[in-house]
Design a protein around this motif. Sequence first.
Motif, PDB file in Angstrom:
ATOM      1  N   TYR A  23       0.957  -1.192   0.061  1.00 59.60           N
ATOM      2  CA  TYR A  23       0.003   0.005   0.011  1.00 59.60           C
ATOM      3  C   TYR A  23       0.939   1.273  -0.023  1.00 59.60           C
ATOM      4  O   TYR A  23       0.538   2.178  -0.861  1.00 59.60           O
ATOM      5  CB  TYR A  23      -1.027   0.046   1.252  1.00 59.60           C
ATOM      6  N   LEU A  24       1.893   1.206   0.887  1.00 59.75           N
ATOM      7  CA  LEU A  24       2.772   2.474   1.134  1.00 59.75           C
ATOM      8  C   LEU A  24       3.688   2.508  -0.144  1.00 59.75           C
ATOM      9  O   LEU A  24       3.879   3.672  -0.455  1.00 59.75           O
ATOM     10  CB  LEU A  24       3.695   2.705   2.445  1.00 59.75           C
ATOM     11  N   LEU A  25       4.073   1.518  -0.783  1.00 60.20           N
ATOM     12  CA  LEU A  25       5.289   1.619  -1.848  1.00 60.20           C
ATOM     13  C   LEU A  25       4.575   1.721  -3.320  1.00 60.20           C
ATOM     14  O   LEU A  25       5.067   1.960  -4.229  1.00 60.20           O
ATOM     15  CB  LEU A  25       6.416   0.554  -1.527  1.00 60.20           C
ATOM     16  N   ALA A  26       3.358   0.809  -3.539  1.00 60.24           N
ATOM     17  CA  ALA A  26       3.116   0.537  -4.845  1.00 60.24           C
ATOM     18  C   ALA A  26       1.808   1.695  -5.238  1.00 60.24           C
ATOM     19  O   ALA A  26       1.745   2.023  -6.386  1.00 60.24           O
ATOM     20  CB  ALA A  26       2.642  -0.795  -4.864  1.00 60.24           C
ATOM     21  N   ASP A  29      -1.735   6.876  -3.335  1.00 54.72           N
ATOM     22  CA  ASP A  29      -2.188   7.339  -2.138  1.00 54.72           C
ATOM     23  C   ASP A  29      -1.099   6.810  -1.040  1.00 54.72           C
ATOM     24  O   ASP A  29      -0.847   7.545  -0.223  1.00 54.72           O
ATOM     25  CB  ASP A  29      -3.490   6.723  -1.643  1.00 54.72           C
ATOM     26  N   GLY A  30      -0.698   5.406  -1.067  1.00 55.11           N
ATOM     27  CA  GLY A  30       0.397   5.053  -0.147  1.00 55.11           C
ATOM     28  C   GLY A  30       1.652   5.895  -0.354  1.00 55.11           C
ATOM     29  O   GLY A  30       2.437   6.490   0.744  1.00 55.11           O
ATOM     30  N   LYS A  31       1.822   6.274  -1.435  1.00 55.43           N
ATOM     31  CA  LYS A  31       3.374   7.058  -1.878  1.00 55.43           C
ATOM     32  C   LYS A  31       3.103   8.433  -1.124  1.00 55.43           C
ATOM     33  O   LYS A  31       4.050   9.035  -0.618  1.00 55.43           O
ATOM     34  CB  LYS A  31       3.493   7.216  -3.094  1.00 55.43           C
ATOM     35  N   ARG A  32       1.697   9.063  -1.279  1.00 58.08           N
ATOM     36  CA  ARG A  32       1.736  10.266  -0.754  1.00 58.08           C
ATOM     37  C   ARG A  32       1.636  10.290   0.794  1.00 58.08           C
ATOM     38  O   ARG A  32       2.124  11.182   1.772  1.00 58.08           O
ATOM     39  CB  ARG A  32       0.292  10.909  -1.183  1.00 58.08           C
ATOM     40  N   ASP A  35       5.338   9.939   1.679  1.00 54.99           N
ATOM     41  CA  ASP A  35       5.765  11.390   1.373  1.00 54.99           C
ATOM     42  C   ASP A  35       5.526  12.305   2.972  1.00 54.99           C
ATOM     43  O   ASP A  35       6.431  13.077   3.328  1.00 54.99           O
ATOM     44  CB  ASP A  35       5.054  12.058   0.453  1.00 54.99           C
ATOM     45  N   LYS A  36       4.122  12.330   3.263  1.00 57.91           N
ATOM     46  CA  LYS A  36       3.733  12.966   4.515  1.00 57.91           C
ATOM     47  C   LYS A  36       4.395  12.642   5.549  1.00 57.91           C
ATOM     48  O   LYS A  36       4.820  13.475   6.258  1.00 57.91           O
ATOM     49  CB  LYS A  36       2.130  12.927   4.444  1.00 57.91           C
ATOM     50  N   ALA A  37       4.644  11.319   5.797  1.00 60.03           N
ATOM     51  CA  ALA A  37       5.393  10.802   7.126  1.00 60.03           C
ATOM     52  C   ALA A  37       6.712  11.276   7.074  1.00 60.03           C
ATOM     53  O   ALA A  37       7.265  11.467   8.106  1.00 60.03           O
ATOM     54  CB  ALA A  37       5.052   9.418   7.020  1.00 60.03           C
ATOM     55  N   ASN A  38       7.463  10.940   5.834  1.00 63.31           N
ATOM     56  CA  ASN A  38       8.685  11.746   5.788  1.00 63.31           C
ATOM     57  C   ASN A  38       8.914  12.895   6.088  1.00 63.31           C
ATOM     58  O   ASN A  38       9.856  13.294   6.705  1.00 63.31           O
ATOM     59  CB  ASN A  38       9.538  11.155   4.490  1.00 63.31           C
ATOM     60  N   LYS A  39       8.039  13.930   5.731  1.00 65.84           N
ATOM     61  CA  LYS A  39       8.232  15.314   5.942  1.00 65.84           C
ATOM     62  C   LYS A  39       8.061  15.556   7.364  1.00 65.84           C
ATOM     63  O   LYS A  39       8.632  16.342   7.800  1.00 65.84           O
ATOM     64  CB  LYS A  39       7.060  15.960   5.027  1.00 65.84           C
ATOM     65  N   SER A  40       6.877  14.831   7.811  1.00 70.40           N
ATOM     66  CA  SER A  40       6.760  15.077   9.242  1.00 70.40           C
ATOM     67  C   SER A  40       7.918  14.497  10.210  1.00 70.40           C
ATOM     68  O   SER A  40       8.417  15.275  10.991  1.00 70.40           O
ATOM     69  CB  SER A  40       5.478  14.035   9.632  1.00 70.40           C
ATOM     70  N   VAL A  41       8.385  13.388   9.883  1.00 66.36           N
ATOM     71  CA  VAL A  41       9.675  13.060  10.652  1.00 66.36           C
ATOM     72  C   VAL A  41      10.773  14.072  10.319  1.00 66.36           C
ATOM     73  O   VAL A  41      11.547  14.338  11.346  1.00 66.36           O
ATOM     74  CB  VAL A  41      10.039  11.665  10.163  1.00 66.36           C
ATOM     75  N   LYS A  42      10.930  14.346   9.250  1.00 70.30           N
ATOM     76  CA  LYS A  42      12.181  15.473   9.122  1.00 70.30           C
ATOM     77  C   LYS A  42      11.659  16.779   9.767  1.00 70.30           C
ATOM     78  O   LYS A  42      12.533  17.452  10.312  1.00 70.30           O
ATOM     79  CB  LYS A  42      12.208  16.009   7.338  1.00 70.30           C
TER      80      LYS A  42
END
Length: 124
Positions: A23-26, A29-32, A35-42
Amino acid sequence: MEKKNGLLAFALLGLAAGAAAYYLLATEDGKRQMDKANKSVKGLSKSLKELSEKESKKAAKLAREAKRDLHELTEKAKEAGKHAFEVASEKASQWVNKASDAAKDAASKAHDAIDDAKSEIKKA
């Protein structure tokens, strides 16, 4: 039976992890979401870094102030010690002078008494 249940639970867990990864990689919606999770972590990482730098500066400032205060207190203690020594020395000197004066006065009176006694003896 227990082995089968454990194996089944492990397989279901693997299936759930695989589905979540798919779901997250393919999917778009998962990619978005990733992306949101990566931005939040950064963003969180950046905030933590800024906060730690700010608090580090505060700690350094407090350390400098504490060092300055300790130095001032040390100097005040030295001055108070010197003053106490000077006062004690002055008092001791005064007492020595008083004792010396008293001894001289007593010696003078003794001398006068001896002279008086000698005079009385000569008259007799």
